[in-house]
Motif scaffolding. Structure first.
Motif, PDB file in Angstrom:
ATOM      1  N   ALA B 100      42.984  27.232  63.423  1.00  0.00           N
ATOM      2  CA  ALA B 100      43.848  27.097  64.603  1.00  0.00           C
ATOM      3  C   ALA B 100      43.661  25.781  65.345  1.00  0.00           C
ATOM      4  O   ALA B 100      44.633  25.177  65.797  1.00  0.00           O
ATOM      5  N   TRP B 155      32.946  36.844  65.201  1.00  0.00           N
ATOM      6  CA  TRP B 155      32.950  35.414  65.478  1.00  0.00           C
ATOM      7  C   TRP B 155      32.175  35.077  66.729  1.00  0.00           C
ATOM      8  O   TRP B 155      31.728  33.952  66.878  1.00  0.00           O
ATOM      9  N   ILE B 405      44.703  39.611  70.815  1.00  0.00           N
ATOM     10  CA  ILE B 405      44.293  38.329  70.214  1.00  0.00           C
ATOM     11  C   ILE B 405      45.375  37.824  69.280  1.00  0.00           C
ATOM     12  O   ILE B 405      45.673  36.643  69.248  1.00  0.00           O
ATOM     13  N   ILE B 410      48.663  34.209  67.017  1.00  0.00           N
ATOM     14  CA  ILE B 410      49.772  34.004  66.077  1.00  0.00           C
ATOM     15  C   ILE B 410      51.003  33.564  66.862  1.00  0.00           C
ATOM     16  O   ILE B 410      51.713  32.639  66.478  1.00  0.00           O
ATOM     17  N   ARG B 467      36.430  46.550  64.581  1.00  0.00           N
ATOM     18  CA  ARG B 467      35.259  46.286  63.761  1.00  0.00           C
ATOM     19  C   ARG B 467      34.629  47.531  63.146  1.00  0.00           C
ATOM     20  O   ARG B 467      33.425  47.612  62.983  1.00  0.00           O
TER      21      ARG B 467
END
Ligand code: HEM
Lengths: 199, 647
Positions: B100, B155, B405, B410, B467
Motif C-alpha cells: 500500500a 501485523w 480496515i 481497499i 484471527r
C-alpha cells in the motif's frame, strides 16, 4: 509574458553551501535521527513513571569518566566550528586544524565512554535501567562513530585540497551532523547521569 | 565573465533539435543489464516500485484467498492454526508495508518531477537506494515464509506473545529485522520527497499551485520522518529482548507490554494516513480531468490533507481503548478520533461537488475514482463508530474491524491506485489501456469487493472474532462466511483483469500521444513516455492548470512550456526557493551509479548476518556498505562538490 523567467539573475552552479541539496537532506536526516532518540527517551520516561522509583540500580552510573568525556565532546563544537569557518573562508589551515581537533576530541569521548562501560557494574540484562542505559549510550556511540568516520574522510578530502571558499558544502553538512551528535550526547548524559542523581 | 562552472545566467529560449539530442545523450541510461542495475532515472524507479508493489499485492492476495478458503465453511482444513497465523500476519504485512505504501511511492516517484517541472528527484541515487532496500527488505521477510517461519503475531505484533519465551522460532526475528531494514528505505525515500519539494520545482511553481498528490505525499513523507523511528526502535528493542536478554517488554522483570503498543501505534496510525493521503491526492488530481473542470475547493482540500495528518498523530491511542488506560485518556483520544472525520469530510464534499458541477466523462479511471468516494464514506462511518469508546469495546477484535480496515484500505488505496493506473498508464507507456476490458475490470472489482466485505460487518456484529482459523457450525456464521469467500474470489478475478489488460495493452494498446485525456497539469505537456530528461527547457508555471489556461482564463500571465531555461552543461536542473519557487541555483545532478545497489547488498548481508548470528557476515556486510557509501559521497567536480581547477 512572464518577465520573471527572462530577467533571471546570475545563479550559482553546483553545490553551493547551504543552497546545496545535501545540506537540506542532512537537516531532515537530523530530524529523523533526533526523533529516534526522542522516542527512546520517551520509553525511558515511561519506565520511570510506571516503575516509580524502584527501578534505579543501587549505584547510579558514576561520573568519574562520563563527566570528562562529555566536557571533551562539548569542546569539539568550537573545534568543528573553526573547521567550517576555515572552509567558508577558504582557509585550508584553519579547516584542517578544526577537523583534527574535532576528531581527536570526539574519539577521546568515545574511548572514555568505552572505559565507562567496562568499569560499570551495571549490565545490559540488569533490569530496565540496565537495558535502557546500554541501548541509549550504544545508539549514541553508533552515531558518534559515523561522525568520526565523516571527520576522517573530510580530513582526507581537505588535505587533498578539494575545498575552497566557493566549494565546501560537504564540510558544512558534516558540521551540522556533528553538532547534532554533541547535542544528543549532552541529552543522554543529562538523562542517564544527572537525572538519577537529582530524583 | 566569471567561471560558468561557478555561476552563470541560464539562457532562456526554445529547444532546438540539436539541443534535445545533447540532452538525450546526457541523461539516457545505458542499455542492457549495466543500465538496469545502475539507473537513477526516477521514471524507471517509479515503474519498478509500481511493479514490485503489485507483486506483493498478489502475494498478499494469495494469502488472503487461502484464508478465505479456510473460512469458507466451518471446520475446514486448508490451513492449520499455525499456518493461519502466518497467513494473516504475512497478509497484513504484505498489504500494509510492502504494497500500500510503496505503490504510492511508485506513483510519486514517477510523477513528482514531471508535475513539478523538474528533471529528476532531488537525490536520484538515494531514490535508487530506497527502491533496492525496499525489495531486499520485502524478500527478507518473505524468506521467513519460505522456510515456514514467517511472522505469526499479526501485523502489529503485540508483546508478550512476540517475546522469545512464547515465540521461540525465528518468525519474529524475520519481522523485527525486516522492519528495521524497510524503515531505512522509507526514511530515505521520504527525505527525498521533502527536499525535492522544497528545492527542485520549476520557477513559478509556488505552493498554492501544487497538485494535491504532491500535498498528500509531502504530508505522508513528513509524517514518516517523524514516525518511522518509533517503529524501528520498537522492533529494535524487541530484537534485543529476544536475542540479548534485555527487559523492555519482559513482564516478570518489570518490562512494559503497553510500551510496545504506544511505540507501535505512534508510528502505525500516522502510517495508515500515509497509505491514504497520497491516494486521495490521486483522486483529487485525476477526477477533475474527467469532470472537465478544476477541483472544487483546492485550498480546503490541501489544508485538510495536512490537518488530517496533524490530527493523525494525536489519535494513536484509539487502538488501545480496550487496554485499561485512564478515562481521561479515553475521552481525549476518543474525541480526537471523531474530530478527524472533519477534514475527511471536506475532501468528500470537494470531490462530490466537482462531479456535481462538472460534466463527467465516464471512463474506467473515473469509475474507480468516483467509487472510491462511496467506499470512503462507508469505511469512514465504521471508523467513526469505532472511534467512539463504548462501541469500540464491543467491536474491537471482531470481524467488524476487519471489514473497516478493508473498506478503508481497499476503498481509499486500491481503488484510487487502479484508477491511477488507468489514468497515467498512457504517460508511463505511450499506450492506452483498453477501456472495454477496463469497465469489466471495474465492475468485477467493485461488486466482488462489496460482496466480500459488506456482509463482514454483520459477521462482526454477530460476534465472530478476527484471527481465528476456524469456527464451529453452531455459531451461525456459516452463510456469511461463504458469501465473503465468493466475493473475495470475484475481487481477485477483477485484479487479474487489470493485469491482463496491462499485458495486452502494452503490445496493442491505442497510441496515446502527449495528452490523451486533455488533462491540465504539467506531466501531460511532455511526450508519452517522457524523454529521460523530462523537460527540454525548464517550464515556467503561472497557474495551477498550465494546460487549461486558455479556457479557464484565470490568470493574466501564462505558463511557458516550450520556451524556458536551457540547461545543458552536464546534467542540470534548476533549484528554487521553498515557498515561491524562485530560481536560486543551477543544480548538478548525479548520473547512473552502482553504489545504491552495492550499498543495499551490503546492508542485506548485514541483516542476514544479524538474523542468523553470523557476526562475520554482519561485519562484512557493514564493510561493503561502507565502501559503497564512501565511493558514493566522494566529492566530484562534475557535481560541483569540489574546487574547480583552472588549467
Ligand atoms: C482479495 C482481497 C482481500 C481479501 C479476501 C482479504 C481478506 C482478509 C482476511 C481473511 C483477513 C484475516 C482476518 C482474520 O483472521 O483476522 C485479512 C486481514 C487483513 N487484511 Fe485483508 N484481504 C484482502 C485485501 C487486503 C488489502 C488490499 C489490504 C491492504 C491494503 C488488506 C489489509 C489487511 C490487514 C491489515 C489485515 C489485518 C491483518 C492482521 O490481523 O494482522 N487486505 N484480510
Amino acid at each position: 509574458m512572464s518577465e520573471t523567467a527572462r530577467s533571471l539573475p546570475v545563479l550559482p552552479v553546483g553545490t553551493p553551501g547551504r543552497r546545496s541539496l545535501g545540506w537540506w537532506g542532512m537537516l531532515w536526516a537530523i530530524v529523523t535521527e533526533g526523533t529516534l532518540f526522542a522516542y527512546l527517551l520517551f520509553s525511558y520516561g515511561y519506565f520511570a513513571v510506571q516503575l516509580a522509583g524502584n527501578w534505579m540500580p543501587r549505584q547510579v552510573p558514576p561520573l568519574r569518566l562520563a563527566l570528562p568525556g562529555i566536557v571533551l565532546l562539548v569542546i569539539s563544537v568550537p573545534a568543528m566550528w573553526l573547521g567550517s569557518f576555515g572552509a567558508r573562508r577558504g582557509r585550508t589551515v584553519a579547516l584542517l586544524i578544526g577537523l583534527v581537533l574535532a576528531l581527536a576530541l570526539g574519539a577521546a569521548f568515545g574511548v572514555l565512554q568505552g572505559l565507562d562501560w567496562r568499569s560499570e557494574p551495571l549490565t545490559l540484562r540488569q533490569g530496565e535501567f540496565g537495558s535502557v542505559y546500554y541501548t541509549l549510550t550504544g545508539l549514541h556511540l553508533a552515531h558518534l562513530a559515523a561522525g568520526l568516520l565523516g571527520l576522517l574522510l573530510m580530513l582526507i578530502w581537505s588535505a587533498l585540497g578539494y575545498f575552497d571558499a566557493r566549494r565546501h558544502a560537504p564540510v558544512l553538512i558534516l558540521a551540522a551532523y556533528w553538532y547534532f551528535v554533541v547535542v544528543v550526547g549532552v541529552t543522554v548524559f543529562v538523562a542517564l547521569y544527572v537525572l538519577p542523581r537529582v530524583w | 565573465m566569471a567561471d560558468p562552472e561557478l555561476e552563470r545566467r541560464p539562457e532562456f529560449a526554445t529547444a532546438t533539435v540539436a539541443y534535445a539530442h545533447d540532452l538525450e545523450r546526457l541523461w539516457e541510461t545505458s542499455p542492457g543489464i549495466a543500465g538496469w542495475l545502475s539507473t537513477v532515472d526516477h521514471k524507471e524507479i517509479g515503474i519498478r516500485y509500481l511493479v514490485t508493489a503489485f507483486a506483493f499485492l498478489c502475494a498478499g492476495g494469495i494469502e488472503a484467498l487461502l484464508m478465505r478458503l479456510q473460512l469458507a465453511g466451518p471446520d475446514r482444513h486448508v490451513l492449520g492454526p499455525h499456518a493461519y497465523d502466518q497467513a494473516f500476519s504475512m497478509h497484513g504485512i504484505s498489504m500494509i508495508f510492502l504494497y500500500a505504501f510503496p505503490v504510492l511511492s511508485g506513483f510519486s516517484n514517477y510523477l513528482w518531477p514531471l508535475v513539478l517541472g523538474s528533471r529528476d528527484m532531488a537525490f536520484p541515487r538515494l531514490n535508487a537506494l530506497s527502491y533496492w532496500i525496499y525489495v531486499a527488505a520485502g524478500l527478507f521477510m518473505y524468506a521467513g515464509l519460505a522456510i515456514g517461519q514467517a511472522p505469526n503475531d499479526g501485523w502489529y505484533n503485540y508483546v508478550p506473545y512476540a517475546n522469545r519465551e512464547y515465540n521461540p522460532g525465528m518468525n519474529e526475528d524475520f519481522y523485527s529485522l525486516g522492519m528495521i531494514f524497510l524503515g531505512i528505505s522509507t526514511t530515505v525515500g521520504s527525505i527525498n520527497f521533502i527536499v525535492t519539494l522544497a528545492r527542485t520545482r520549476a520557477p513559478g511553481m509556488s505552493v498554492n499551485r501544487l497538485p494535491i498528490l504532491v500535498w498528500g505525499t509531502l504530508t505522508a513523507s513528513v509524517a514518516n520522518v517523524l514516525a518511522v523511528p518509533s517503529v524501528s526502535l520498537a522492533f529494535f528493542l524487541l530484537w534485543m529482548d529476544r536475542q540479548f536478554g534485555t527487559h523492555f517488554f519482559d513482564v516478570p522483570q518489570g518490562g512494559q507490554p503497553l510500551l510496545w503498543q504506544h511505540l507501535f501505534w505512534m508510528y502505525a496510525h500516522p502510517w495508515v494516513y500515509a497509505l491514504v493521503l497520497p491516494a486521495m491526492g490521486i483522486v483529487s488530481d485525476g477526477l477533475p480531468t474527467f469532470c472537465r473542470r478544476p477541483l472544487v475547493g483546492y485550498a480546503p482540500v490541501a489544508l485538510a490533507t495536512v490537518a488530517t495528518m496533524i490530527l493523525g498523530f494525536g489519535v494513536w491511542v484509539h487502538h488501545m481503548f480496550a487496554t485499561g488506560i485512564p478515562n481521561l485518556a479515553l475521552a481525549f483520544f476518543g474525541g480526537a478520533s471523531i474530530v478527524i472525520a472533519v477534514p475527511s469530510a471536506v475532501a468528500v464534499f470537494a470531490w462530490t461537488a466537482t462531479i456535481w458541477l462538472g460534466r463527467p466523462v465516464i471512463t474506467t479511471a473515473f469509475l474507480f475514482f468516483a467509487s472510491m468516494i462511496v467506499l470512503f464514506v462507508i469505511g469512514g462511518v465504521s471508523g467513526f463508530m469505532t472511534g467512539s469508546v463504548p462501541v469500540d469495546w464491543q467491536l474491537t477484535e471482531t470481524y467488524f474491524v476487519v471489514a473497516h480496515i478493508h473498506y478503508v484500505l481497499i476503498g481509499i488505496n486500491v481503488f484510487p491506485v487502479v484508477g491511477g493506473i488507468y489514468y497515467w498508464f498512457p504517460k508511463f507507456t505511450g499506450r492506452m489501456l483498453d477501456e472495454k476490458l477496463g469497465k469489466w475490470n471495474f465492475w468485477t472489482m467493485f461488486i466482488g469487493f462489496n460482496v466480500a466485505f459488506l456482509p463482514m460487518h454483520l459477521t462482526g456484529l454477530w460476534g465472530m472474532p478476527r484471527r481465528i482459523y476456524t469456527y464451529s457450525p453452531d455459531m451461525g456464521w456459516t452463510t456469511l462466511n461463504a458469501i465473503t469467500t465468493v466475493g473475495a474470489f470475484i475481487f481477485a478475478i477483477g485484479v487479474a483483469m487489470l493485469l491482463i489488460n496491462v499485458v495486452i495493452s502494452l503490445r496493442v494498446g491505442r497510441i496515446a500521444g502527449a495528452n490523451p485525456w486533455d488533462a491540465p497539469t504539467l506531466e501531460w505537456s511532455v511526450p508519452s513516455p517522457p524523454p529521460p530528461y523530462n523537460f527540454a527547457v525548464i517550464p515556467h508555471v503561472a497557474s495551477r492548470h498550465p494546460l487549461w489556461e486558455d479556457r479557464l482564463g484565470e490568470s493574466e500571465v501564462t505558463s511557458l512550456v516550450t520556451r524556458g531555461l536551457l540547461l545543458d552543461h552536464g546534467r542540470e536542473t534548476i533549484g528554487t526557493s521553498p515557498l515561491d519557487g524562485d530560481p536560486d541555483v543551477i543544480l548538478k545532478m548525479p548520473g547512473d551509479s552502482y553504489m545504491p545497489l552495492l550499498l543495499s547488498v551490503g546492508l542485506t548481508m548485514g541483516f542476514v548476518g544479524l538474523l542468523v548470528h553470523l557476526w562475520w557476515l554482519a561485519v562484512a556486510g557493514a564493510a561493503v556498505a561502507l565502501i559503497a557509501g564512501v565511493v558514493w559521497l566522494w566529492p566530484r567536480g562534475t557535481l560541483g562538490q569540489r574546487r574547480v581547477r583552472h588549467v
